[in-house]
Scaffold this motif. Structure first.
Motif, PDB file in Angstrom:
ATOM      1  N   ASP A  33       9.395  11.866  -1.942  1.00 50.09           N
ATOM      2  CA  ASP A  33       9.675  10.830  -2.799  1.00 50.09           C
ATOM      3  C   ASP A  33       9.044   9.172  -2.371  1.00 50.09           C
ATOM      4  O   ASP A  33       8.735   8.699  -3.168  1.00 50.09           O
ATOM      5  CB  ASP A  33      11.045  10.901  -2.785  1.00 50.09           C
ATOM      6  N   TRP A  34       9.100   9.114  -0.938  1.00 51.71           N
ATOM      7  CA  TRP A  34       8.740   7.698  -0.661  1.00 51.71           C
ATOM      8  C   TRP A  34       7.077   7.898  -0.838  1.00 51.71           C
ATOM      9  O   TRP A  34       6.531   6.895  -1.304  1.00 51.71           O
ATOM     10  CB  TRP A  34       8.962   7.748   0.909  1.00 51.71           C
ATOM     11  N   SER A  35       6.480   8.864  -0.823  1.00 51.10           N
ATOM     12  CA  SER A  35       5.017   8.887  -1.123  1.00 51.10           C
ATOM     13  C   SER A  35       4.622   8.333  -2.457  1.00 51.10           C
ATOM     14  O   SER A  35       4.074   7.849  -2.772  1.00 51.10           O
ATOM     15  CB  SER A  35       4.335  10.149  -0.938  1.00 51.10           C
ATOM     16  N   VAL A  36       5.553   8.922  -3.503  1.00 50.22           N
ATOM     17  CA  VAL A  36       5.494   8.698  -4.881  1.00 50.22           C
ATOM     18  C   VAL A  36       5.566   7.204  -5.276  1.00 50.22           C
ATOM     19  O   VAL A  36       5.052   6.437  -5.845  1.00 50.22           O
ATOM     20  CB  VAL A  36       6.366   9.772  -5.872  1.00 50.22           C
ATOM     21  N   GLY A  37       6.739   6.749  -4.324  1.00 52.42           N
ATOM     22  CA  GLY A  37       6.833   5.356  -4.421  1.00 52.42           C
ATOM     23  C   GLY A  37       5.859   4.289  -4.173  1.00 52.42           C
ATOM     24  O   GLY A  37       5.496   3.332  -4.639  1.00 52.42           O
TER      25      GLY A  37
END
Length: 499
Positions: free
Chosen positions: A269-273
């Protein structure tokens, strides 16, 4: 004449710039083995996914987006716009040192977008063949960084067979060197796992490298976006996460209250952000289409509720993926669609949006789903019928809300690896609109629907075949004398050795 030439050159440059400005950027984020309800927009109560929450609020959930039961077939559909069986007719997945892979004669979405002037990058897991002829740099990608297959396809002593914190298994006995290797590659006592940049090995993947995969891919993705911000680009970002072995990054391990698997989901999720924030910072958000999805259903460590089944099956939980489409100003925010869509729709949709032409020399099965993504009034799926293949076997067929799964009597003359049980299993009919969890077989109450779906399945005999290879199945790519990229003794194969 010189002023006229200058004027002509200037007009050509301006026309080219205007044409490039009309072409949207594309980013496909593909997670490995993520469960349908592993993220909050699709019902997770365990994992904190604020960036995907925002992506869903600003975009459109596709609640009936199909991959395949396992990794390689799903990725072949994404790349070619076809049912996996048409272009990658293998029983399961590809392994290190495989003699076969996606045929170079197949058109990939990267090759087609490149013809339309796109810069193309693949950062992450490939899994469509590890010989040079099959790798991303030969399949339309200007840049490649990643693993050629799953992160568990390496030796146990390097941490490839055990998750973070688990004991390293004892080495297995060296296999007989004269024993034949299956054409799909080495399944036991596998060679070291390579990290490639373009066609060169830049690391042997051990535990530290496993923990650094998401961070490394994310930084490379941000760099690619930044470097290509002034012209149209296509970025394919297929993470190795959250496939076994589970290796959340060092800053993420233990961060969630629900174990390492949740840590890794939250790092994804952090990577998508990071990707979406980069687009915002570069003012590219209104000119970039981003699709988040997974290749196949989750394993039992994931949450697939309310779907039945897991990875490797043709139950909905094995093939229906948590998918979000995002393009501010183009895709309506906070919306969802239950129309049938899937991996094989990516190629025709992107090529059409780019103003390119979908080739007609090869049959494709996908369709342009932009009207569905854009929320156009009355937009429908291009698929009146959807077929559920597991390897070479057709295990189900769907039209509208009705899905027929074939019992033992429907297993096509009993061919293939699946054995019929002693007690016959009847065909099972489910109404996915009222019974998404496939809990109640209503075949007896709807014999006409069952008969119609059986007819649709029989029609496939003259194309891909219900079992084995039908006339519409195209040949695999094949090489002579395949070798692993890194041998068991650690020697890097010459074409992949860094200079």
């Amino acid at each position: 004449m010189k002023p006229l030439r200058f004027l002509f050159s200037t007009l050509c440059l301006l026309a080219g710039a205007a044409l490039a400005a009309d072409k949207p950027n594309f980013i496909i984020i593909n997670i490995d083995d993520m469960g349908y309800a592993d993220i909050a927009p699709f019902g997770s109560k365990l994992n904190r996914t604020p960036n995907l929450d925002r992506m869903a609020q600003e975009g459109r959930k596709l609640t009936c987006f199909y991959g395949a039961p396992v990794c390689s077939p799903s990725r072949s559909a994404l790349m070619t716009g076809c049912y996996p069986k048409r272009v990658l007719p293998i029983p399961s997945v590809l392994f290190p040192g495989a003699a076969v892979g996606l045929n170079p004669a197949e058109h990939t979405v990267a090759e087609l977008l490149k013809k339309s002037g796109y810069a193309t990058g693949c950062i992450g897991k490939w899994h469509l063949g590890d010989q040079p002829e099959f790798l991303p740099p030969r399949r339309g990608f200007d840049y490649y960084l990643g693993l050629p297959y799953s992160n568990d396809m390496g030796p146990g002593e390097d941490g490839s067979k055990s998750s973070l914190g688990d004991p390293i298994p004892k080495p297995k006995a060296t296999p007989n060197p004269s024993a034949p290797i299956p054409e799909t590659g080495i399944t036991g006592n596998q060679p070291p796992l390579p990290m490639l940049e373009n066609e060169k090995v830049i690391a042997r993947v051990r535990q530290d490298e496993q923990q650094g995969l998401v961070d490394r891919y994310t930084k490379a993705a941000v760099k690619f976006i930044t470097e290509h911000k002034d012209k149209p680009f296509f970025l394919y970002l297929p993470h190795n996460a959250v496939h076994f072995p589970i290796y959340p990054g060092k800053e993420w391990a233990g961060k969630s209250p629900n174990g390492y698997y949740s840590d890794w989901v939250e790092q994804v999720d952090w990577s998508v952000g990071q990707v979406l924030n980069t687009l915002r910072e570069l003012k590219l958000q209104d000119h970039t289409f981003v699709l988040f999805t997974s290749d196949n259903g989750g394993t039992p460590r994931a949450v697939n509720a309310p779907l039945r089944g897991f990875k490797t099956t043709t139950w909905e939980g094995g093939m229906r993926e948590p998918t979000i489409a995002w393009w501010p100003g183009k895709i309506p925010g906070g919306t969802s669609s239950d129309e049938i869509t899937g991996m094989f729709d990516i190629l025709p949709t992107l090529v059409n949006l780019a103003g390119g032409e979908v080739p007609t020399d090869h049959k494709i099965d996908g369709g342009n789903i932009w009207p569905v993504l854009a929320g156009e009034a009355g937009a429908k799926s291009p698929h009146e019928v959807f077929y559920y293949f597991n390897g070479l076997r057709l295990e189900g067929v769907r039209t509208g809300p009705w899905k027929l799964r074939f019992g033992s009597a429907g297993l096509a003359e009993g061919k293939g690896p699946v054995k019929k049980p002693a007690a016959p299993i009847p065909d099972q009919l489910y109404n996915l609109q009222t019974d998404i969890g496939e809990t109640t077989n209503v075949a007896d109450a709807h014999p006409d629907v069952v008969a119609h779906l059986r007819e649709l399945a029989d029609a496939m005999k003259d194309d891909l075949g219900r079992d084995g290879k039908g006339p519409g199945v195209r040949p695999l790519g094949r090489v002579e004398n395949p070798q692993p990229i890194i041998s068991r003794d650690g020697t890097i194969r010459a074409p992949f050795a860094p200079k």
